[in-house]
Motif scaffolding. Structure first.
Motif, PDB file in Angstrom:
ATOM      1  N   TRP A 167      -2.012  -1.189   4.796  1.00 44.34           N
ATOM      2  CA  TRP A 167      -1.651  -2.610   4.828  1.00 44.34           C
ATOM      3  C   TRP A 167      -0.817  -2.880   6.076  1.00 44.34           C
ATOM      4  O   TRP A 167       0.076  -2.103   6.405  1.00 44.34           O
ATOM      5  CB  TRP A 167      -0.853  -2.978   3.584  1.00 44.34           C
ATOM      6  N   SER A 175      -5.238  -2.864 -10.960  1.00 43.91           N
ATOM      7  CA  SER A 175      -5.844  -2.085  -9.877  1.00 43.91           C
ATOM      8  C   SER A 175      -6.356  -3.053  -8.817  1.00 43.91           C
ATOM      9  O   SER A 175      -7.256  -3.854  -9.089  1.00 43.91           O
ATOM     10  CB  SER A 175      -6.993  -1.231 -10.438  1.00 43.91           C
ATOM     11  N   PHE A 176      -5.804  -2.978  -7.608  1.00 40.69           N
ATOM     12  CA  PHE A 176      -6.180  -3.920  -6.550  1.00 40.69           C
ATOM     13  C   PHE A 176      -7.629  -3.719  -6.121  1.00 40.69           C
ATOM     14  O   PHE A 176      -8.076  -2.604  -5.895  1.00 40.69           O
ATOM     15  CB  PHE A 176      -5.270  -3.751  -5.322  1.00 40.69           C
ATOM     16  N   LYS A 177      -8.371  -4.816  -6.018  1.00 47.03           N
ATOM     17  CA  LYS A 177      -9.738  -4.828  -5.499  1.00 47.03           C
ATOM     18  C   LYS A 177      -9.856  -6.007  -4.548  1.00 47.03           C
ATOM     19  O   LYS A 177      -9.220  -7.047  -4.761  1.00 47.03           O
ATOM     20  CB  LYS A 177     -10.754  -5.003  -6.635  1.00 47.03           C
ATOM     21  N   PHE A 192      -7.677  -9.997  -7.131  1.00 49.88           N
ATOM     22  CA  PHE A 192      -6.255  -9.709  -6.967  1.00 49.88           C
ATOM     23  C   PHE A 192      -5.469 -10.986  -7.178  1.00 49.88           C
ATOM     24  O   PHE A 192      -6.033 -12.085  -7.207  1.00 49.88           O
ATOM     25  CB  PHE A 192      -5.963  -9.095  -5.585  1.00 49.88           C
ATOM     26  N   ILE A 220       1.863  -8.705  -4.738  1.00 46.05           N
ATOM     27  CA  ILE A 220       0.410  -8.616  -4.702  1.00 46.05           C
ATOM     28  C   ILE A 220       0.008  -7.524  -5.679  1.00 46.05           C
ATOM     29  O   ILE A 220       0.573  -6.422  -5.650  1.00 46.05           O
ATOM     30  CB  ILE A 220      -0.093  -8.266  -3.288  1.00 46.05           C
ATOM     31  N   THR A 221      -0.929  -7.819  -6.539  1.00 50.37           N
ATOM     32  CA  THR A 221      -1.385  -6.838  -7.518  1.00 50.37           C
ATOM     33  C   THR A 221      -2.814  -7.137  -7.927  1.00 50.37           C
ATOM     34  O   THR A 221      -3.318  -8.238  -7.693  1.00 50.37           O
ATOM     35  CB  THR A 221      -0.448  -6.817  -8.748  1.00 50.37           C
ATOM     36  N   GLY A 222      -3.457  -6.151  -8.538  1.00 46.59           N
ATOM     37  CA  GLY A 222      -4.792  -6.361  -9.071  1.00 46.59           C
ATOM     38  C   GLY A 222      -4.721  -7.092 -10.396  1.00 46.59           C
ATOM     39  O   GLY A 222      -3.722  -7.025 -11.109  1.00 46.59           O
ATOM     40  N   SER A 262       2.097  -2.549  -7.817  1.00 42.83           N
ATOM     41  CA  SER A 262       2.264  -3.760  -7.020  1.00 42.83           C
ATOM     42  C   SER A 262       2.639  -3.440  -5.584  1.00 42.83           C
ATOM     43  O   SER A 262       3.150  -2.358  -5.286  1.00 42.83           O
ATOM     44  CB  SER A 262       3.367  -4.639  -7.619  1.00 42.83           C
ATOM     45  N   TYR A 286      -5.410  -5.853   5.015  1.00 42.52           N
ATOM     46  CA  TYR A 286      -5.571  -4.606   4.273  1.00 42.52           C
ATOM     47  C   TYR A 286      -6.897  -3.964   4.639  1.00 42.52           C
ATOM     48  O   TYR A 286      -7.899  -4.630   4.867  1.00 42.52           O
ATOM     49  CB  TYR A 286      -5.445  -4.808   2.762  1.00 42.52           C
ATOM     50  N   ALA A 346      -2.667   1.110  -3.068  1.00 42.50           N
ATOM     51  CA  ALA A 346      -3.985   1.001  -3.704  1.00 42.50           C
ATOM     52  C   ALA A 346      -5.072   1.691  -2.885  1.00 42.50           C
ATOM     53  O   ALA A 346      -6.201   1.208  -2.807  1.00 42.50           O
ATOM     54  CB  ALA A 346      -4.336  -0.468  -3.950  1.00 42.50           C
TER      55      ALA A 346
END
Length: 196
Positions: free
Chosen positions: A30, A115-117, A121, A109-111, A97, A45, A26
């Motif tokens: 990490w 879209s991860f922010k 999340f 882990i995903t948004g 992911s 992150y 993303a």
């Protein structure tokens, strides 16, 4: 060095270990896999990497104690704590992911919108099959395979590609061979993919 009076009573904490697993997902770096201790289940992150100096900034840009601008923004860095995770061995970015493999399970882990922010999340446990070795996890084209504590597994998407599920690949094939490997031997499990 002058220490402000407000900071004088705050104990200093030093982490002596180093992350054993690093990934890029993303648009961020990490870091995880710290040795056993209170930071074992933590995943750090970075801020969204726009410049080289963002790679190591695992904190928010604004001062969280400021009276005027202290809000967390989407591009900030931070830490995700998974208290149930044992020792984190490997992180694998795949599709939208980041898969986290620990000694006692797998997490995703995903948004929330794919879209991860830093502000939105989700962290979901995919399964309880853990890994003892970072080398036991293999990405083969668009799929992930791993040698778990008690079998050989594959991660696939289900429910219209929304959630990952773990499929057992060994119970009807090579389970007796896997059972013959000592727990110590599983610490050195190595997965290999041959596309020939």
């Amino acid at each position: 060095m002058i220490v402000p009076a407000a900071a004088a009573g705050i104990p200093k904490e030093v982490e002596k270990g180093r992350p054993s697993t690093i990934a890029f997902y993303a648009g961020r770096a990490w870091y995880s896999g710290l040795p056993i201790g209170k930071n074992t289940g933590k995943i750090y992150y970075s801020q969204l990497v726009e410049y080289d100096h963002n790679i190591y900034k695992c904190y928010q840009e604004a001062d969280p104690t400021a009276e005027s601008i202290s809000d967390l923004v989407d591009t900030d860095g931070g830490v995700i704590n998974i208290p149930d995770a044992g020792a984190i061995k490997k992180m694998v970015p795949i599709a939208r992911s980041l898969l986290v493999f620990a000694t006692n399970g797998v997490w995703e882990i995903t948004g929330l919108d794919g879209s991860f922010k830093a502000t939105e999340f989700s962290v979901n446990r995919v399964g309880f099959q853990g890994v003892q070795s970072a080398d036991a996890v293999v990405v083969a084209e668009s799929e992930v395979f791993f040698v778990g504590n008690d079998g050989l597994y594959n991660l696939t998407k289900e429910d219209f590609n929304v959630t990952f599920v773990i499929q057992d690949l060994s119970s009807t094939t090579i389970q007796s061979l896997l059972n013959s490997i000592s727990p110590y031997g599983k610490d050195f499990a190595l997965g290999v993919y041959d596309n020939e």
